[in-house]
Design a protein around this motif. Structure first.
Motif, PDB file in Angstrom:
ATOM      1  N   ALA A  42       0.824  -1.207   0.000  1.00  0.00           N
ATOM      2  CA  ALA A  42       0.000   0.000   0.000  1.00  0.00           C
ATOM      3  C   ALA A  42       0.860   1.259   0.000  1.00  0.00           C
ATOM      4  CB  ALA A  42      -0.943   0.003   1.198  1.00  0.00           C
ATOM      5  N   THR A  43       1.953   1.255   0.768  1.00  0.00           N
ATOM      6  CA  THR A  43       2.839   2.419   0.821  1.00  0.00           C
ATOM      7  C   THR A  43       3.481   2.666  -0.532  1.00  0.00           C
ATOM      8  OG1 THR A  43       3.304   2.061   3.166  1.00  0.00           O
ATOM      9  CG2 THR A  43       4.891   3.383   1.935  1.00  0.00           C
ATOM     10  N   ARG A  44       3.937   1.602  -1.180  1.00  0.00           N
ATOM     11  CA  ARG A  44       4.552   1.747  -2.505  1.00  0.00           C
ATOM     12  C   ARG A  44       3.512   2.183  -3.540  1.00  0.00           C
ATOM     13  NH1 ARG A  44       5.903  -3.036  -4.146  1.00  0.00           N
ATOM     14  NH2 ARG A  44       5.452  -4.288  -2.298  1.00  0.00           N
ATOM     15  N   HIS A  45       2.327   1.632  -3.431  1.00  0.00           N
ATOM     16  CA  HIS A  45       1.245   2.010  -4.334  1.00  0.00           C
ATOM     17  C   HIS A  45       0.914   3.495  -4.211  1.00  0.00           C
ATOM     18  CE1 HIS A  45      -2.728   1.910  -6.290  1.00  0.00           C
ATOM     19  NE2 HIS A  45      -3.163   2.580  -5.242  1.00  0.00           N
ATOM     20  N   MET A  46       0.764   3.970  -2.997  1.00  0.00           N
ATOM     21  CA  MET A  46       0.408   5.368  -2.788  1.00  0.00           C
ATOM     22  C   MET A  46       1.505   6.307  -3.276  1.00  0.00           C
ATOM     23  SD  MET A  46      -2.672   5.600  -1.566  1.00  0.00           S
ATOM     24  CE  MET A  46      -2.933   7.051  -0.530  1.00  0.00           C
ATOM     25  N   ALA A  47       2.754   5.905  -3.090  1.00  0.00           N
ATOM     26  CA  ALA A  47       3.869   6.744  -3.530  1.00  0.00           C
ATOM     27  C   ALA A  47       3.950   6.816  -5.047  1.00  0.00           C
ATOM     28  CB  ALA A  47       5.176   6.210  -2.956  1.00  0.00           C
ATOM     29  N   GLU A  48       3.845   5.669  -5.707  1.00  0.00           N
ATOM     30  CA  GLU A  48       4.028   5.651  -7.159  1.00  0.00           C
ATOM     31  C   GLU A  48       2.786   6.070  -7.909  1.00  0.00           C
ATOM     32  OE1 GLU A  48       5.449   2.636 -10.727  1.00  0.00           O
ATOM     33  OE2 GLU A  48       6.269   2.481  -8.709  1.00  0.00           O
ATOM     34  N   LYS A  79      -9.317  -3.242  -9.727  1.00  0.00           N
ATOM     35  CA  LYS A  79      -8.908  -1.959 -10.306  1.00  0.00           C
ATOM     36  C   LYS A  79      -7.717  -1.376  -9.580  1.00  0.00           C
ATOM     37  CE  LYS A  79     -10.779   2.439 -11.940  1.00  0.00           C
ATOM     38  NZ  LYS A  79     -11.985   3.290 -12.079  1.00  0.00           N
ATOM     39  N   PHE A  80      -7.765  -1.323  -8.235  1.00  0.00           N
ATOM     40  CA  PHE A  80      -6.622  -0.683  -7.575  1.00  0.00           C
ATOM     41  C   PHE A  80      -5.393  -1.576  -7.550  1.00  0.00           C
ATOM     42  CE2 PHE A  80      -8.954  -1.964  -3.544  1.00  0.00           C
ATOM     43  CZ  PHE A  80      -7.972  -2.786  -2.981  1.00  0.00           C
ATOM     44  N   TYR A  81      -5.576  -2.867  -7.798  1.00  0.00           N
ATOM     45  CA  TYR A  81      -4.410  -3.727  -7.982  1.00  0.00           C
ATOM     46  C   TYR A  81      -3.920  -3.715  -9.433  1.00  0.00           C
ATOM     47  CZ  TYR A  81      -3.682  -5.882  -3.429  1.00  0.00           C
ATOM     48  OH  TYR A  81      -3.324  -6.103  -2.108  1.00  0.00           O
ATOM     49  N   GLY A  82      -4.559  -2.916 -10.273  1.00  0.00           N
ATOM     50  CA  GLY A  82      -4.077  -2.732 -11.640  1.00  0.00           C
ATOM     51  C   GLY A  82      -4.538  -3.768 -12.629  1.00  0.00           C
ATOM     52  N   MET A  83      -5.495  -4.604 -12.248  1.00  0.00           N
ATOM     53  CA  MET A  83      -5.881  -5.707 -13.119  1.00  0.00           C
ATOM     54  C   MET A  83      -6.829  -5.310 -14.242  1.00  0.00           C
ATOM     55  SD  MET A  83      -4.158  -8.327 -12.148  1.00  0.00           S
ATOM     56  CE  MET A  83      -2.863  -7.080 -11.993  1.00  0.00           C
ATOM     57  N   GLU A  84      -7.302  -4.065 -14.240  1.00  0.00           N
ATOM     58  CA  GLU A  84      -8.153  -3.614 -15.337  1.00  0.00           C
ATOM     59  C   GLU A  84      -7.388  -2.733 -16.312  1.00  0.00           C
ATOM     60  OE1 GLU A  84     -11.724  -1.851 -13.841  1.00  0.00           O
ATOM     61  OE2 GLU A  84     -12.591  -3.807 -13.408  1.00  0.00           O
ATOM     62  N   ASP A 133       1.006  -8.146  -1.239  1.00  0.00           N
ATOM     63  CA  ASP A 133       1.658  -7.892  -2.526  1.00  0.00           C
ATOM     64  C   ASP A 133       1.532  -9.170  -3.349  1.00  0.00           C
ATOM     65  OD1 ASP A 133       3.296  -7.409  -4.680  1.00  0.00           O
ATOM     66  OD2 ASP A 133       4.963  -6.626  -3.505  1.00  0.00           O
ATOM     67  N   PHE A 134       0.816  -9.106  -4.451  1.00  0.00           N
ATOM     68  CA  PHE A 134       0.599 -10.283  -5.287  1.00  0.00           C
ATOM     69  C   PHE A 134       1.616 -10.390  -6.420  1.00  0.00           C
ATOM     70  CE2 PHE A 134      -3.543  -9.458  -3.343  1.00  0.00           C
ATOM     71  CZ  PHE A 134      -3.871 -10.727  -2.871  1.00  0.00           C
ATOM     72  N   GLY A 135       2.628  -9.530  -6.370  1.00  0.00           N
ATOM     73  CA  GLY A 135       3.677  -9.596  -7.373  1.00  0.00           C
ATOM     74  C   GLY A 135       3.260  -9.073  -8.736  1.00  0.00           C
ATOM     75  N   THR A 136       2.224  -8.232  -8.777  1.00  0.00           N
ATOM     76  CA  THR A 136       1.726  -7.701 -10.051  1.00  0.00           C
ATOM     77  C   THR A 136       2.047  -6.223 -10.237  1.00  0.00           C
ATOM     78  OG1 THR A 136      -0.427  -7.310  -9.001  1.00  0.00           O
ATOM     79  CG2 THR A 136      -0.151  -9.396 -10.182  1.00  0.00           C
ATOM     80  N   GLY A 137       2.954  -5.687  -9.418  1.00  0.00           N
ATOM     81  CA  GLY A 137       3.325  -4.288  -9.542  1.00  0.00           C
ATOM     82  C   GLY A 137       2.559  -3.402  -8.582  1.00  0.00           C
ATOM     83  N   PRO A 138       2.777  -2.090  -8.683  1.00  0.00           N
ATOM     84  CA  PRO A 138       2.189  -1.146  -7.726  1.00  0.00           C
ATOM     85  C   PRO A 138       0.738  -0.802  -7.992  1.00  0.00           C
ATOM     86  CG  PRO A 138       3.456   0.045  -9.330  1.00  0.00           C
ATOM     87  CD  PRO A 138       3.678  -1.418  -9.639  1.00  0.00           C
ATOM     88  N   GLY A 139       0.175  -1.339  -9.064  1.00  0.00           N
ATOM     89  CA  GLY A 139      -1.223  -1.037  -9.364  1.00  0.00           C
ATOM     90  C   GLY A 139      -1.365   0.116 -10.334  1.00  0.00           C
TER      91      GLY A 139
END
Length: 209
Positions: A42-48, A79-84, A133-139
């Protein structure tokens, strides 16, 4: 696409980045925040993705409750995990199912197959849980302008960029996508102006003489 249209499109996304960044006190068009590589997802997601370095669980939940109805459904989780996003086109459905199942398992305490705000808060605050972290990037979950702005323009271009500088594969792919969307919009607009042509109507729907 003309350079002026490119810059206007990027300027619009810069303005949106500024609105999001205001939550964390940052300015628009800034470089992604540097975070500890060992930081939680979540921290990495919010930063990037959002340029936000300081946030609380409540604001995280609200930011990702895209329709504002007080809970995360399966689509919002993906969506917030970037899967869309287009970048996830090759992610197998089994991985997407895994993401949904794990989030629901961790947080859905009343077993109604969604994550309500209170459930998320209880998971993070009371149980000290963290989004996995599912290993799919920062979202990735913005529109094409914001995605391009955050993940490419900010890293390699600035307000002094000239047309001849827009030669990266990401630049070419982005503007090609713009052209395709505009061509499709023009095609649809032309079709909308056409009168109904009788011979294009399937026989079973034609008015009998």
């Amino acid at each position: 696409m003309a350079l002026g249209r490119i810059i206007r499109a990027c300027a619009a996304s810069i303005a949106l980045v500024g609105l999001v960044s205001a939550h964390g006190g940052g300015g628009a068009h800034q470089k992604p925040l540097q975070v500890d590589p060992e930081a939680d997802w979540a921290t990495r997601h919010m930063a990037e993705e959002h340029h936000i370095g300081n946030f609380d669980p409540a604001s995280f939940f609200t930011l990702h409750d895209f329709d504002g109805n007080g809970f995360w459904d399966h689509q919002e989780i993906l969506k917030f995990y970037g899967m869309e996003d287009q970048t996830a086109k090759d992610v197998p459905q089994s991985k997407k199912d895994e993401i949904i199942s794990e989030i629901i398992r961790l947080m859905d305490s009343n077993h109604n197959n969604i994550v309500e705000r209170e459930e998320f808060m209880a998971f993070v605050v009371d149980r000290k849980g963290a989004l996995p972290d599912f290993g799919t990037g920062p979202g990735h979950h913005w529109d094409i302008e914001m995605e391009y702005e955050i993940h490419h323009w900010e890293k390699y271009h600035d307000e002094n960029t000239k047309e001849e500088d827009l030669t990266h594969p990401e630049d070419i792919a982005h503007f090609k996508q713009h052209d395709e969307l505009e061509d499709e919009a023009d095609r649809q607009a032309a079709m909308d102006k056409q009168p109904i042509v009788d011979h294009n109507i399937p026989a079973k729907f034609r008015r009998q003489q």
